[in-house]
Scaffold this motif. Structure first.
Motif, PDB file in Angstrom:
ATOM      1  N   ILE A 261       0.871  -1.180   0.000  1.00  0.00           N
ATOM      2  CA  ILE A 261       0.000   0.000   0.000  1.00  0.00           C
ATOM      3  C   ILE A 261       0.907   1.228   0.000  1.00  0.00           C
ATOM      4  CG2 ILE A 261      -1.715   1.373   1.249  1.00  0.00           C
ATOM      5  CD1 ILE A 261      -2.847  -1.142   2.427  1.00  0.00           C
ATOM      6  N   THR A 262       0.658   2.157  -0.939  1.00  0.00           N
ATOM      7  CA  THR A 262       1.481   3.356  -1.027  1.00  0.00           C
ATOM      8  C   THR A 262       0.601   4.602  -1.063  1.00  0.00           C
ATOM      9  OG1 THR A 262       1.490   3.492  -3.460  1.00  0.00           O
ATOM     10  CG2 THR A 262       3.168   2.087  -2.428  1.00  0.00           C
ATOM     11  N   ALA A 263       1.258   5.753  -1.061  1.00  0.00           N
ATOM     12  CA  ALA A 263       0.563   7.001  -1.337  1.00  0.00           C
ATOM     13  C   ALA A 263       0.105   6.990  -2.789  1.00  0.00           C
ATOM     14  CB  ALA A 263       1.486   8.187  -1.081  1.00  0.00           C
ATOM     15  N   GLU A 264      -1.020   7.637  -3.045  1.00  0.00           N
ATOM     16  CA  GLU A 264      -1.559   7.689  -4.401  1.00  0.00           C
ATOM     17  C   GLU A 264      -0.817   8.710  -5.254  1.00  0.00           C
ATOM     18  OE1 GLU A 264      -4.425   7.374  -7.711  1.00  0.00           O
ATOM     19  OE2 GLU A 264      -3.473   6.048  -6.250  1.00  0.00           O
ATOM     20  N   ILE A 265      -0.435   8.290  -6.453  1.00  0.00           N
ATOM     21  CA  ILE A 265       0.026   9.207  -7.493  1.00  0.00           C
ATOM     22  C   ILE A 265      -0.921   9.029  -8.667  1.00  0.00           C
ATOM     23  CG2 ILE A 265       1.884   9.877  -9.045  1.00  0.00           C
ATOM     24  CD1 ILE A 265       3.876   8.785  -7.071  1.00  0.00           C
ATOM     25  N   PRO A 266      -1.783  10.020  -8.930  1.00  0.00           N
ATOM     26  CA  PRO A 266      -2.771   9.875 -10.008  1.00  0.00           C
ATOM     27  C   PRO A 266      -2.118   9.546 -11.343  1.00  0.00           C
ATOM     28  CG  PRO A 266      -3.254  11.814  -8.673  1.00  0.00           C
ATOM     29  CD  PRO A 266      -1.909  11.314  -8.227  1.00  0.00           C
ATOM     30  N   SER A 267      -2.785   8.730 -12.110  1.00  0.00           N
ATOM     31  CA  SER A 267      -2.333   8.325 -13.449  1.00  0.00           C
ATOM     32  C   SER A 267      -1.039   7.528 -13.418  1.00  0.00           C
ATOM     33  CB  SER A 267      -2.159   9.548 -14.364  1.00  0.00           C
ATOM     34  OG  SER A 267      -3.367  10.263 -14.479  1.00  0.00           O
ATOM     35  N   LEU A 268      -0.664   7.001 -12.240  1.00  0.00           N
ATOM     36  CA  LEU A 268       0.529   6.164 -12.159  1.00  0.00           C
ATOM     37  C   LEU A 268       0.217   4.862 -11.428  1.00  0.00           C
ATOM     38  CD1 LEU A 268       3.609   5.791 -12.595  1.00  0.00           C
ATOM     39  CD2 LEU A 268       3.917   6.807 -10.334  1.00  0.00           C
ATOM     40  N   CYS A 269      -0.239   4.976 -10.178  1.00  0.00           N
ATOM     41  CA  CYS A 269      -0.446   3.771  -9.372  1.00  0.00           C
ATOM     42  C   CYS A 269      -1.485   2.841  -9.977  1.00  0.00           C
ATOM     43  CB  CYS A 269      -0.847   4.168  -7.945  1.00  0.00           C
ATOM     44  SG  CYS A 269       0.479   5.000  -7.037  1.00  0.00           S
ATOM     45  N   GLN A 270      -2.455   3.399 -10.682  1.00  0.00           N
ATOM     46  CA  GLN A 270      -3.485   2.560 -11.297  1.00  0.00           C
ATOM     47  C   GLN A 270      -2.953   1.745 -12.468  1.00  0.00           C
ATOM     48  OE1 GLN A 270      -5.419   6.380 -12.438  1.00  0.00           O
ATOM     49  NE2 GLN A 270      -6.204   5.199 -14.175  1.00  0.00           N
ATOM     50  N   TRP A 271      -1.750   2.128 -12.977  1.00  0.00           N
ATOM     51  CA  TRP A 271      -1.158   1.423 -14.115  1.00  0.00           C
ATOM     52  C   TRP A 271       0.012   0.529 -13.719  1.00  0.00           C
ATOM     53  CZ3 TRP A 271      -4.591   1.514 -17.593  1.00  0.00           C
ATOM     54  CH2 TRP A 271      -5.368   2.648 -17.816  1.00  0.00           C
TER      55      TRP A 271
END
Length: 336
Positions: A261-271
């Motif tokens: 589990i990490t901090a969210e980085i939009p348009s990165l973690c989802q990929w």
């Protein structure tokens, strides 16, 4: 003590330089020799000189760490700065990026407030802004006498730990900056309280902590894995890509070998492969909360110096469940 304010002509004459050079020093837009720049700023203080660039008091200074423009990019700083600039502009104010070394350029006659995005302990410097009559608003940081807006770092840590606990994990590695700043200290507090709530004994071998501006240490991560961690929590945005790279280098498969589990980085973690479960800070709400304080400071409804009665209401974070957390196995491959 000098009571009369000096003119730019008098300041230039005192420094044995041109009016144009003095103007360049205070505009901050053109490079000036650092030695000459310091001489002009020192003389300006001695001669009680304040620039009169504008009569409009709608400039919002955004204070960033020194050399932010030339150091490796910070995901968190870049995302937050972009959000604040967008919301400040939308509110009809003028955002000004000011590096820490340029703080002397700020004057209350054209700066309505300073938003502090420099996550270092420099309380005495920022208290100097308050003494000059410039209200300060710390973004995820505390400044004595200043205002503060923040997300709930304590909650983000507990949220991540409890989610992993529900999936059977008991050996949970913690990757974060040293607790020498407000945010990382709050996260560590949440981590420890979650362990206690789940009746998990604290194990210092599960901790990999280092300076926030440094890269994630491969040997520190390897030590946590060797100690038997079945899951990792990394709420430091700037380490997310490094963590992904290191796990691949160690031939660790997420979540088969270790959950993450990490901090969210939009348009990165989802990929990521697979997409990573994250904790997301509401950066837009963070920026808007700061900007809501500014009109109150500008019209005198709030004093320049925050009173002890001023209360901070942390903004909740959001757990985004994806596919990087699995039910716990007995141990990880490196610990076997």
């Amino acid at each position: 003590m000098r009571s009369r304010s000096s003119t730019i002509v008098e300041l230039a004459r005192h420094c044995k330089t041109s009016v144009a050079t003095v103007s360049r020093v205070f505009s901050g837009k053109v490079h000036v020799n650092p030695v000459l720049r310091e001489r002009v700023l020192t003389a300006a203080r001695e001669l009680n000189y304040a620039p009169q660039q504008t009569s409009r008091k709608d400039n919002v200074a955004i204070i960033i760490p020194p050399n932010q423009s030339i150091r490796p990019p910070s995901w968190y700083a870049n995302m937050l700065i972009a959000t604040i600039i967008q919301e400040t502009t939308a509110a009809g104010m003028i955002p000004q990026l000011i590096e820490f070394s340029q703080i002397d350029l700020l004057y209350p006659n054209f700066t309505v407030a300073a938003l502090i995005l420099d996550w270092r302990e420099r309380a005495e410097v920022y208290q100097g802004l308050i003494q000059k009559g410039i209200p300060t608003i710390g973004i995820n940081m505390k400044i004595p006498g200043g205002y503060m807006v923040c997300t709930d770092h304590y909650q983000s840590a507990k949220q991540a730990l409890l989610h992993l606990y529900e999936h059977g994990h008991r050996k949970i590695g913690w990757l974060d900056a040293h607790t020498n700043n407000w945010g990382s200290a709050q996260r560590m507090h949440g981590y420890l309280d979650a362990l206690k709530e789940c009746s998990i004994d604290f194990d210092e071998r599960m901790i990999c902590a280092q300076d926030a501006t440094a890269a994630l240490a491969l040997d520190g991560l390897a030590d946590v894995l060797h100690a038997g961690a079945t899951a990792l929590v990394c709420l430091h945005e700037d380490w997310v890509i490094q963590l992904n790279y290191y796990l691949q280098a160690l031939r660790y498969k997420v979540p088969d070998d270790v959950s993450v589990i990490t901090a969210e980085i939009p348009s990165l973690c989802q990929w990521m492969m697979p997409p990573w479960t994250t904790v997301e800070q509401d950066l837009q709400k963070l920026a808007l909360d700061a900007l809501e304080l500014i009109p109150l400071l500008a019209n005198g409804s709030l004093p320049v110096k925050a009173s002890a009665a001023f209360k901070v209401q942390p903004i909740p974070n959001r757990l985004i469940e994806r596919r990087s957390v699995a039910q716990c196995h007995q141990g990880n491959r490196m610990a076997e």
